[in-house]
Design a protein around this motif. Structure first.
Motif, PDB file in Angstrom:
ATOM      1  N   MET A  97     -45.045  -2.637  78.880  1.00 15.41           N
ATOM      2  CA  MET A  97     -45.476  -3.208  78.269  1.00 15.41           C
ATOM      3  C   MET A  97     -45.248  -4.772  77.383  1.00 15.41           C
ATOM      4  O   MET A  97     -44.254  -4.303  76.113  1.00 15.41           O
ATOM      5  CB  MET A  97     -46.465  -2.565  77.123  1.00 15.41           C
ATOM      6  N   ARG A  98     -45.968  -5.993  76.932  1.00 14.29           N
ATOM      7  CA  ARG A  98     -45.265  -6.485  75.908  1.00 14.29           C
ATOM      8  C   ARG A  98     -46.705  -7.232  75.285  1.00 14.29           C
ATOM      9  O   ARG A  98     -47.601  -7.110  75.585  1.00 14.29           O
ATOM     10  CB  ARG A  98     -44.335  -8.060  76.589  1.00 14.29           C
ATOM     11  N   TRP A  99     -46.868  -7.878  73.876  1.00 12.72           N
ATOM     12  CA  TRP A  99     -47.675  -8.529  73.483  1.00 12.72           C
ATOM     13  C   TRP A  99     -48.093  -9.649  73.602  1.00 12.72           C
ATOM     14  O   TRP A  99     -48.866  -9.515  73.800  1.00 12.72           O
ATOM     15  CB  TRP A  99     -46.824  -8.210  71.367  1.00 12.72           C
ATOM     16  N   PHE A 146     -47.298  -4.994  83.893  1.00 11.82           N
ATOM     17  CA  PHE A 146     -45.939  -5.532  84.641  1.00 11.82           C
ATOM     18  C   PHE A 146     -45.402  -3.869  84.654  1.00 11.82           C
ATOM     19  O   PHE A 146     -45.459  -2.950  83.677  1.00 11.82           O
ATOM     20  CB  PHE A 146     -45.281  -6.566  84.058  1.00 11.82           C
ATOM     21  N   GLN A 147     -43.838  -3.891  84.837  1.00 10.15           N
ATOM     22  CA  GLN A 147     -43.265  -3.216  85.217  1.00 10.15           C
ATOM     23  C   GLN A 147     -42.126  -3.831  84.233  1.00 10.15           C
ATOM     24  O   GLN A 147     -41.436  -4.892  84.465  1.00 10.15           O
ATOM     25  CB  GLN A 147     -43.022  -2.079  86.369  1.00 10.15           C
ATOM     26  N   LEU A 148     -41.786  -2.615  83.209  1.00 10.11           N
ATOM     27  CA  LEU A 148     -39.848  -2.854  83.261  1.00 10.11           C
ATOM     28  C   LEU A 148     -38.901  -2.277  83.624  1.00 10.11           C
ATOM     29  O   LEU A 148     -39.146  -0.488  83.361  1.00 10.11           O
ATOM     30  CB  LEU A 148     -39.722  -2.854  82.226  1.00 10.11           C
ATOM     31  N   LYS A 149     -38.099  -2.363  84.538  1.00 10.96           N
ATOM     32  CA  LYS A 149     -36.783  -1.588  85.582  1.00 10.96           C
ATOM     33  C   LYS A 149     -36.054  -2.657  85.275  1.00 10.96           C
ATOM     34  O   LYS A 149     -35.813  -3.329  84.937  1.00 10.96           O
ATOM     35  CB  LYS A 149     -37.383  -1.274  86.440  1.00 10.96           C
ATOM     36  N   TRP A 167     -31.068  -5.236  82.522  1.00 13.36           N
ATOM     37  CA  TRP A 167     -33.335  -5.094  82.710  1.00 13.36           C
ATOM     38  C   TRP A 167     -34.181  -6.201  82.825  1.00 13.36           C
ATOM     39  O   TRP A 167     -33.235  -7.531  82.793  1.00 13.36           O
ATOM     40  CB  TRP A 167     -33.404  -4.399  80.865  1.00 13.36           C
ATOM     41  N   GLU A 168     -34.702  -5.883  84.003  1.00 10.53           N
ATOM     42  CA  GLU A 168     -35.931  -6.701  83.918  1.00 10.53           C
ATOM     43  C   GLU A 168     -37.451  -6.255  84.187  1.00 10.53           C
ATOM     44  O   GLU A 168     -37.875  -5.535  84.711  1.00 10.53           O
ATOM     45  CB  GLU A 168     -35.184  -7.612  85.613  1.00 10.53           C
ATOM     46  N   ASP A 181     -34.857  -8.868  70.533  1.00 12.59           N
ATOM     47  CA  ASP A 181     -36.381  -9.324  70.960  1.00 12.59           C
ATOM     48  C   ASP A 181     -36.611  -9.587  72.768  1.00 12.59           C
ATOM     49  O   ASP A 181     -36.255 -10.066  72.789  1.00 12.59           O
ATOM     50  CB  ASP A 181     -36.742 -10.744  69.849  1.00 12.59           C
ATOM     51  N   ARG A 182     -37.467  -9.007  72.916  1.00 13.78           N
ATOM     52  CA  ARG A 182     -37.750  -8.679  74.331  1.00 13.78           C
ATOM     53  C   ARG A 182     -39.461  -8.535  74.293  1.00 13.78           C
ATOM     54  O   ARG A 182     -40.242  -8.531  75.413  1.00 13.78           O
ATOM     55  CB  ARG A 182     -37.263  -7.506  75.428  1.00 13.78           C
ATOM     56  N   ASP A 183     -39.855  -8.685  73.367  1.00 10.98           N
ATOM     57  CA  ASP A 183     -41.686  -9.006  72.847  1.00 10.98           C
ATOM     58  C   ASP A 183     -42.547  -7.084  74.264  1.00 10.98           C
ATOM     59  O   ASP A 183     -43.143  -7.280  74.005  1.00 10.98           O
ATOM     60  CB  ASP A 183     -42.339  -9.295  73.988  1.00 10.98           C
TER      61      ASP A 183
END
Length: 412
Positions: A216-218, A231-234, A276-277, A319-321
């Motif tokens: 989750m991103r702000w 979205f996904q972060l993997k 990470w992506e 910072d990755r939001d």
């Protein structure tokens, strides 16, 4: 003559009384006729061999040129060149590769591919069962082996897919019970005092997958409209940097990782990858998800607390939001997230449960509130209604309600 000008098969006897047969089965890569040789002590024997080869040619089953590869060589080729065309990188790295390197190659890898028999697979599956693997895992092995041999059959490396000659290992899905509503509330009460406590409110209220919650991103969370986009972060899988992954697993870190280690490449001294992506969720479709009203103030409070952490971290903040992150802004590893879940269950006095069971619970709670199953499907992001039904469970409350409605229908 050993070669017939019109490409038809020919049979002849040489000066030593040995009979020979030649059959044209196609065209070589260089454009020349592909003629195969058969020999025997009598004309009858050679004639039979020629007829068999002609039949295989006519049915599209003529064996390919060259020496047949071993099971090991073929599966490594399939893993690197064929499977990636249809499977995701995560599936290749986390599912296929460990199965091939840790089990298939040590178990049946030395057989010549065209001499692999159904009995070899049956013995292999029995060994997997004795090692303690579940019936579902063994079935997954069978499906993957069958998929690979299917491609070998298409390329005429084998005359038959031997995986289709045996019964698939049996497996019956176990019933997965969602958490009780009171258990979910106990967990949320316990989580309210924790850092990133809103993470668990998201798990139950939105039914997000783990990678979706941690991704989750702000910028995609609209607290004014009460909606977010998923979205996904993997982490990209680790890859061996050494020349021989099989040898690396069996010698360099076998004791550290274990025979069934999924992430064995992580222990390779020359490893690469691991970045990470952000990715689109399953189904490749980013979906909007409504946020329940009581969750909005929790997310606002969490955002304020995170802003204070960011200020305290200063230049160390990455910072990755991210909505949920480490105290320095870095992503939360899935293993650490799972560990936090287990600690939370223990603190709340709730029996052990999978993290994914929170998603089951979300689906069931939505149904209990009378939400149409098609709406539940949209919220959970399933591509089919059949998949949603697997994630829902008829609770005693729903069954009681159904019984009450039937009673009213019959007796008023």
């Amino acid at each position: 003559m050993s070669r017939n000008a019109n490409g038809r098969s020919s049979i002849y006897e040489d000066a030593n009384g040995v009979w020979h047969g030649w059959v044209t089965v196609g065209v070589k890569a260089n454009g020349k006729p592909d003629r195969r040789h058969r020999r025997g002590a009598t004309k009858t024997i050679v004639t039979k061999k020629v007829e068999d080869l002609e039949r295989m040619r006519d049915e599209g089953r003529a064996p390919a040129l060259g020496q047949k590869p071993s099971v090991r060589k073929w599966f490594l080729f399939w893993l690197e060149n064929i499977a990636p065309l249809t499977a995701s990188e995560a599936t290749i790295i986390n599912v296929y590769r460990p199965k091939v390197i840790n089990r298939i190659i040590p178990g049946i890898g030395e057989h010549r591919l065209d001499r692999l028999g159904p009995e070899h697979l049956e013995v292999f599956y029995s060994a997997l069962k004795r090692s303690g693997l579940s019936s579902k895992t063994i079935l997954d092995y069978h499906r993957m082996i069958s998929r690979s041999l299917k491609m070998a059959h298409r390329r005429k490396l084998v005359t038959v897919n031997v995986a289709t000659m045996i019964d698939a290992p049996s497996h019956v899905d176990t019933e997965i019970e969602p958490l009780l509503q009171e258990d979910a509330r106990a967990i949320l009460d316990q989580a309210s005092a924790l850092r990133n406590g809103a993470r668990w409110s998201v798990a139950f209220a939105l039914g997000l997958r783990q990678a979706e919650a941690l991704g989750m991103r702000w910028r995609y969370v609209d607290l004014e409209k009460g909606q977010l986009r998923v979205f996904q972060l993997k982490r990209r899988g680790f890859a061996h940097g050494c020349g021989d992954p099989v040898a690396c697993v069996q010698t360099r870190h076998k004791d550290t990782c274990g025979p069934d280690c999924v992430g064995h490449a992580r222990y390779c001294p020359e490893r690469g990858g691991g970045e990470w992506e952000f990715r689109k969720p399953k189904g490749r479709k980013t979906r909007p998800v409504p946020i329940p009203e009581p969750l909005i103030p929790l997310l606002r409070a969490h955002k304020a607390a995170q802003a204070a952490e960011r200020l305290a971290a200063g230049s160390a903040w990455e910072d990755r939001d991210l909505v949920f992150c480490r105290p320095d802004g870095r992503p939360i590893d899935a293993r650490d997230d799972w560990g936090s879940w287990q600690s939370l269950l223990e603190a709340a006095g709730v029996p052990p449960a999978r993290l994914h069971d929170a998603r089951h619970t979300a689906a069931t709670l939505l149904l209990e509130q009378g939400v149409d199953i098609r709406v539940v499907q949209e919220i959970l992001g399933h591509s089919s209604l059949a998949m949603t039904k697997r994630y829902t469970h008829v609770t005693s409350r729903l069954a009681r309600d159904a019984a009450d409605r039937m009673g009213k229908a019959l007796w008023g």
